[in-house]
Design a protein around this motif. Structure first.
Motif, PDB file in Angstrom:
ATOM      1  N   LEU A  97       0.835  -1.207   0.000  1.00  0.00           N
ATOM      2  CA  LEU A  97       0.000   0.000   0.000  1.00  0.00           C
ATOM      3  C   LEU A  97       0.870   1.258   0.000  1.00  0.00           C
TER       4      LEU A  97
ATOM      5  N   GLN B 110       0.781   4.117  -2.815  1.00  0.00           N
ATOM      6  CA  GLN B 110       0.494   5.511  -2.443  1.00  0.00           C
ATOM      7  C   GLN B 110       1.626   6.441  -2.883  1.00  0.00           C
TER       8      GLN B 110
ATOM      9  N   VAL C  10      -7.625   1.217  -4.362  1.00  0.00           N
ATOM     10  CA  VAL C  10      -6.362   1.947  -4.513  1.00  0.00           C
ATOM     11  C   VAL C  10      -5.995   2.033  -6.004  1.00  0.00           C
TER      12      VAL C  10
ATOM     13  N   HIS D 198      -7.881   4.675  -7.689  1.00  0.00           N
ATOM     14  CA  HIS D 198      -7.356   6.016  -7.387  1.00  0.00           C
ATOM     15  C   HIS D 198      -6.169   6.347  -8.278  1.00  0.00           C
TER      16      HIS D 198
END
Ligand code: FMN
Length: 406
Positions: free
Chosen positions: A283, A287, A326, A329
């Motif tokens: 993650l 990110q 995710v 995004h």
């Protein structure tokens, strides 16, 4: 070849119908053949003139706009019932690889609209559909609050819809048609989907995940893809002695960088599940890819994940679905395995991504490895299809396009 787009809506007050009409216009403006369809509603008399959607319309369409109002944080039950009516086609594997985008409306700004869009996708992941959100950081998406999953608007009591909302719906229909057409052209010009560049990323600390990654990579290579197998930074798992198959003695993969993501046409991400979520290292890496402005390196690329859990129900599904959030995004097109091959069923039937419970053994079963290989083939094919515009000369109007199950 003209892409076929079905825009299916459920509406009582008119919001969803107006959005659906605008999306249909956007798809038509691209040049798609469009069917605008309502779903049956046993609790309300439909005022709308459009024909009722039938499962066969899903078979006809290559791309789908699913326009469902938010009811208690989910797609409305008439819409859900319609999706469930496609089950006989799903059972024959006939709905794989539809490209889908979702539209919704809710009274409250935060009244469950994100959940509705994600639930729509979760249903069609079972078909093996590809989920397409808005163009990352596009003006329309930003004007609508920057929802990366699809279009969600605030509904008024009288069903009136503003110009900005209609423009965003138009744009969603146009994008869906354009993406569907691109996939069709690539499918016709390059049926094997080969020569895609695929990056497979796995967490470092887990031998089981590493083996699944290796198998995903092997599957992608089977289709002629160029593959980068990469691990996340962190302490690498100690090499277990006497591992079966290609893992034994394999050199440790290089640590993944943003360039490996930018290089790829499509990607797979694997990690161990902890406390119901994928490993923090994965993650954190994803990110770190998010740019200050503009689209990042995942934008427009097919991607999905695979996982290893302590026990069969320790997040095998929810952690992979959360990964998809995710990926949305980052602007990725989520391409899950779906039920597109017997290997998926044999490995426990997880349509969201390959998963292996450690309680079944420290190393992945043969079934899990076969499912990972299938997922690797599938992501390579999708990467080839969305990668580039093939030479139009290679496409003739009489070349049949097969709807395949990959
Ligand atoms: C049974 C029901 C449940 C609803 N649940 C929600 C909700 O959870 N959150 C919300 O903000 N609005 C909710 N609404 C409002 C609807 O989302 C809104 O009326 C709808 O988007 C309007 O679409 P339409 O004009 O196409 O009928 C609900 C409405 C109904 C009838």
């Amino acid at each position: 070849m003209t892409p076929k787009v079905a825009v299916v809506y459920h509406s009582r007050r008119g919001t969803m119908r107006a959005l659906a009409e605008a999306a249909a216009e956007g798809a038509r403006a691209y040049g798609a053949q469009v069917r605008l369809l309502g779903v049956a509603d046993d609790k309300a008399i439909s005022e709308w003139p459009e024909p009722e959607a039938a499962p066969e319309d899903m078979l006809w369409a290559d791309g789908l706009v699913l326009a469902a109002p938010t009811y208690f944080g989910n797609p409305s039950s008439p819409f859900k019932r319609f999706l469930e009516s496609t089950s006989p086609l799903w059972a024959q594997g006939l709905l794989a690889d539809r490209i889908v985008t979702g539209l919704t409306a809710s009274t409250c700004l935060h009244g469950g609209r994100e959940g509705t869009l994600l639930a729509l996708y979760q249903s069609v992941y079972h078909w093996g559909a590809w989920a397409l959100g808005p163009e990352p950081s596009s003006a329309e998406a930003m004007a609508m609050g920057g929802n990366p999953y699809g279009l969600a608007v605030t509904s008024a009591r009288d069903g009136a819809v503003g110009e900005a909302e209609l423009a965003a719906a138009w744009s969603a229909g146009h994008r869906l048609a354009a993406t569907t057409a691109q996939v069709q052209r690539a499918a016709r010009a390059d049926d094997a989907g080969g020569r895609a560049r695929v990056t497979v990323v796995h967490c470092a600390e887990d031998e089981t995940v590493r083996m699944l990654a290796q198998e995903c990579a092997a599957g992608a290579r089977e289709l002629g893809a160029e593959v980068r197998l990469r691990r996340l930074a962190g302490p690498a798992a100690p090499r277990a002695a006497g591992l079966p198959g290609p893992m034994s003695g394999a050199p440790a993969a290089a640590v993944v960088t943003a360039d490996d993501v930018a290089w790829a046409d499509s990607l797979l991400f694997g990690a161990r599940v902890r406390s119901g979520a994928l490993a923090a290292s994965l993650l954190g890496f994803l990110q770190s890819l998010e740019p200050e402005t503009g689209p990042g390196p995942l934008a427009g690329k097919p991607a999905s994940g695979f996982a290893c859990t302590p026990r069969p129900h320790a997040g095998s599904e929810s952690a992979l679905l959360a990964l998809n959030n995710v990926l949305h995004h980052g602007g990725a097109v989520v391409v899950p395995p779906g039920y597109t091959d017997p290997a998926v069923f044999a490995a426990g039937g997880n349509p969201y991504g390959t998963s292996h419970p450690r309680s079944a053994g420290a190393l992945p079963t043969a079934q899990a490895l076969a499912a990972a290989r299938h997922q690797g083939r599938r992501i390579a094919l999708a990467g080839g299809r969305l990668r580039r515009e093939p030479a139009l000369a290679a496409v003739t109007s009489d070349t049949p396009l097969e709807k395949e199950v990959i």
